[in-house]
Write a protein that holds these residues in place. Structure first.
Motif, short mmCIF file in Angstrom:
data_model
loop_
_atom_site.label_atom_id
_atom_site.label_comp_id
_atom_site.label_asym_id
_atom_site.label_seq_id
_atom_site.Cartn_x
_atom_site.Cartn_y
_atom_site.Cartn_z
N THR A 176 -71.30 -24.27 37.35
CA THR A 176 -72.72 -23.88 37.46
C THR A 176 -72.94 -22.40 37.78
OG1 THR A 176 -72.74 -24.50 39.82
CG2 THR A 176 -73.36 -26.21 38.22
N MET A 177 -72.00 -21.74 38.42
CA MET A 177 -72.21 -20.35 38.85
C MET A 177 -71.94 -19.37 37.71
SD MET A 177 -70.69 -19.95 42.70
CE MET A 177 -71.60 -20.53 44.12
N SER A 178 -72.63 -18.24 37.77
CA SER A 178 -72.34 -17.14 36.84
C SER A 178 -70.99 -16.53 37.21
CB SER A 178 -73.44 -16.08 36.92
OG SER A 178 -73.42 -15.46 38.21
N GLU A 179 -70.44 -15.73 36.30
CA GLU A 179 -69.14 -15.11 36.57
C GLU A 179 -69.19 -14.22 37.81
OE1 GLU A 179 -70.34 -15.26 33.42
OE2 GLU A 179 -68.88 -16.73 32.68
N PHE A 180 -70.30 -13.50 37.98
CA PHE A 180 -70.43 -12.61 39.13
C PHE A 180 -70.42 -13.39 40.44
CE2 PHE A 180 -73.29 -10.64 42.29
CZ PHE A 180 -72.57 -9.49 42.56
N ARG A 181 -71.21 -14.48 40.50
CA ARG A 181 -71.29 -15.28 41.72
C ARG A 181 -69.99 -16.03 41.99
NH1 ARG A 181 -75.03 -13.16 44.90
NH2 ARG A 181 -76.85 -12.58 43.65
N LEU A 209 -55.50 -10.67 30.10
CA LEU A 209 -56.96 -10.85 30.13
C LEU A 209 -57.59 -9.72 30.93
CD1 LEU A 209 -56.98 -14.66 31.00
CD2 LEU A 209 -57.44 -13.68 28.75
N THR A 210 -58.76 -9.24 30.50
CA THR A 210 -59.46 -8.21 31.25
C THR A 210 -60.03 -8.80 32.54
OG1 THR A 210 -61.59 -8.62 30.17
CG2 THR A 210 -60.10 -7.03 29.11
N LEU A 211 -60.28 -7.95 33.52
CA LEU A 211 -60.76 -8.43 34.82
C LEU A 211 -62.14 -9.07 34.73
CD1 LEU A 211 -59.60 -5.64 37.32
CD2 LEU A 211 -58.44 -7.76 36.67
N HIS A 212 -62.90 -8.72 33.68
CA HIS A 212 -64.25 -9.28 33.52
C HIS A 212 -64.26 -10.47 32.58
CE1 HIS A 212 -65.81 -5.88 35.74
NE2 HIS A 212 -65.21 -5.05 34.91
N ASP A 213 -63.10 -10.88 32.13
CA ASP A 213 -63.02 -12.04 31.24
C ASP A 213 -63.37 -13.31 32.01
OD1 ASP A 213 -62.03 -14.26 29.66
OD2 ASP A 213 -60.90 -12.79 28.49
N PRO A 214 -64.34 -14.10 31.54
CA PRO A 214 -64.73 -15.34 32.24
C PRO A 214 -63.56 -16.29 32.49
CG PRO A 214 -66.30 -14.83 30.50
CD PRO A 214 -65.16 -13.87 30.34
N ILE A 215 -62.61 -16.31 31.58
CA ILE A 215 -61.46 -17.20 31.74
C ILE A 215 -60.62 -16.77 32.94
CG2 ILE A 215 -59.30 -18.01 30.69
CD1 ILE A 215 -60.66 -17.74 27.97
N LEU A 216 -60.36 -15.45 33.08
CA LEU A 216 -59.58 -14.96 34.20
C LEU A 216 -60.32 -15.19 35.52
CD1 LEU A 216 -57.06 -13.54 35.24
CD2 LEU A 216 -58.23 -11.35 34.95
N ILE A 217 -61.62 -15.00 35.53
CA ILE A 217 -62.42 -15.21 36.75
C ILE A 217 -62.30 -16.66 37.21
CG2 ILE A 217 -64.79 -15.31 37.64
CD1 ILE A 217 -65.38 -12.84 35.85
N LEU A 252 -54.43 -11.53 46.23
CA LEU A 252 -55.48 -12.24 45.49
C LEU A 252 -56.75 -11.42 45.41
CD1 LEU A 252 -54.97 -15.77 47.09
CD2 LEU A 252 -54.47 -15.17 44.72
N PHE A 253 -56.99 -10.61 46.42
CA PHE A 253 -58.21 -9.80 46.53
C PHE A 253 -58.32 -8.77 45.40
CE2 PHE A 253 -60.21 -5.90 48.21
CZ PHE A 253 -61.44 -6.38 48.62
N VAL A 254 -57.19 -8.15 45.06
CA VAL A 254 -57.21 -7.02 44.12
C VAL A 254 -57.72 -7.39 42.72
CG1 VAL A 254 -55.77 -5.31 42.92
CG2 VAL A 254 -55.49 -5.69 45.37
N PRO A 255 -57.18 -8.41 42.04
CA PRO A 255 -57.72 -8.73 40.71
C PRO A 255 -59.16 -9.24 40.74
CG PRO A 255 -56.09 -10.38 41.38
CD PRO A 255 -56.02 -9.27 42.37
N ILE A 256 -59.60 -9.76 41.88
CA ILE A 256 -60.98 -10.23 41.99
C ILE A 256 -61.94 -9.06 42.12
CG2 ILE A 256 -62.59 -11.48 43.50
CD1 ILE A 256 -60.24 -13.37 44.18
N VAL A 257 -61.59 -8.08 42.95
CA VAL A 257 -62.48 -6.95 43.23
C VAL A 257 -62.21 -5.77 42.29
CG1 VAL A 257 -63.19 -5.30 45.02
CG2 VAL A 257 -62.70 -7.67 45.63
N GLY A 258 -60.94 -5.58 41.90
CA GLY A 258 -60.61 -4.51 40.96
C GLY A 258 -60.25 -3.19 41.59
#
Length: 343
Positions: A21-26, A170-178, A246-252
């Motif tokens: 249900t959540m957007s990629e950003f959330r 996968l790019t950091l903004h790719d929905p699959i990676l998120i 884990l923090f780094v790929p999430i925040v960039g």
């Protein structure tokens, strides 16, 4: 057994609902909150259960983060751009292990644990405890922060390491990676929760809680309490390092600001508000405080820090045992919780 199945389904639903249900950003934001929950568990293991207050856990978190960032940077650039700007033409030898993912995974744990042992062995063997350990942990945090800021050519300086192409192709903004990172964080959080529970229910867990309550009596009985404290500090540092990775790929990004005294203090506040010396308290505290921080900083950024200070003071006065600790004192909640745990 039937009720256990129902509870399992409820937990799975809570995990999957944000995913669907959540957007990629959330979803990325929630993943970050869950990473902070892992940090809070590590702080609680040392402070809540062993009675050792550390204001230096930002360093262990940052070391795990830098290890992952170095790997991700080398996947996009054989020689990082900040090294070229500093006139470095050959990749330094200590960057070499981070070319490969297996050795990077090892370093994510080895680096925080090595520093924890370097700090813990001389301090605990010499009998350092209480506020003295807390002050020294602050000093080490400050030293490491200055060291990383000053080593521009090797660490990116005050800007840190950023500019990653992605992870696993996968790019950091790719929905699959998120989504993959969210599920990975959830799985590791659950694993560390049960690992902590297993440790605390073991003989060693009983010893570290006895250190918190009656260390002198424990020494009189012949236990080497310093060894237990060193092991607990190293374990806590390892968990913190995993969270940093884990923090780094999430925040960039990762920068020396992550290892600041302020960040380490925030870790302690999450535990205090959630419930020190409870397994669920740190998780609840980290999620609630960071959710409130995000909400208030989006709507009223100039007032957030005032609210943060008020929240901590209010929690200390009204619920000194934290949210979960206070609830566990309520008979109706305690009975329900014990029933759930025993079924």
């Amino acid at each position: 057994m039937k009720q256990k199945t129902i509870y399992t389904l409820i937990i799975l639903s809570l995990i999957l609902i944000p995913l669907l249900t959540m957007s990629e950003f959330r979803l990325s934001l929630l993943s970050k909150f869950l990473v902070f929950s892992i940090v809070a568990i590590s702080v609680n293991l040392l402070w809540g259960y062993t009675g050792i207050l550390s204001l230096g856990h930002g360093v262990y978190f940052a070391l795990g983060g830098y290890a992952m960032a170095m790997y991700m940077k080398l996947q996009s650039q054989p020689l990082p751009d900040f090294m070229e700007w500093s006139g470095i033409e050959v990749l330094p030898w200590f960057w070499a292990p981070f070319k490969y993912f297996p050795s990077t995974l090892a370093m994510i744990i080895i680096l925080p644990v090595a520093l924890a042992l370097l700090v813990g062995i001389p301090l605990f063997k010499s009998g350092t405890k209480g506020v003295y350990f807390t002050i020294i942990s602050q000093a080490i945090t400050l030293i490491m922060s200055i060291l990383f800021v000053g080593s521009q050519g090797f660490t990116g300086g005050s800007n840190g390491i950023t500019g990653f192409d992605g992870l696993f192709g996968l790019t950091l903004h790719d929905p699959i990676l998120i989504k993959i990172l969210y599920l990975l964080v959830v799985a590791i959080l659950i694993g560390i929760y049960f690992l902590s529970k297993f440790m605390l229910n073991s003989h060693g867990g009983t010893i570290i809680q006895a250190i918190r309550d009656r260390e002198t009596r424990l020494r009189f009985l012949g236990y080497k309490t310093d060894s237990f404290k060193i092991i607990t500090l190293a374990t806590s540092a390892a968990i913190c390092g995993i969270a940093g990775a884990l923090f780094v790929p999430i925040v960039g990004i990762i920068s020396p600001s992550i290892m600041s005294i302020l960040m380490s203090t925030e870790f302690v506040i999450w535990v205090a508000i959630g419930g020190r010396a409870t397994l669920l308290g740190p998780i609840v505290g980290a999620i609630l405080i960071n959710y409130a921080k995000t909400s208030f900083s989006e709507s009223m950024p100039e007032y957030w820090w005032y609210f943060y200070g008020f929240l901590f003071i209010a929690a200390t006065i009204i619920v000194p045992k934290g949210i979960v600790g206070t609830l566990l004192e309520k008979k109706w909640f305690n009975n329900t919780f014990n029933k759930l745990k025993n079924e």
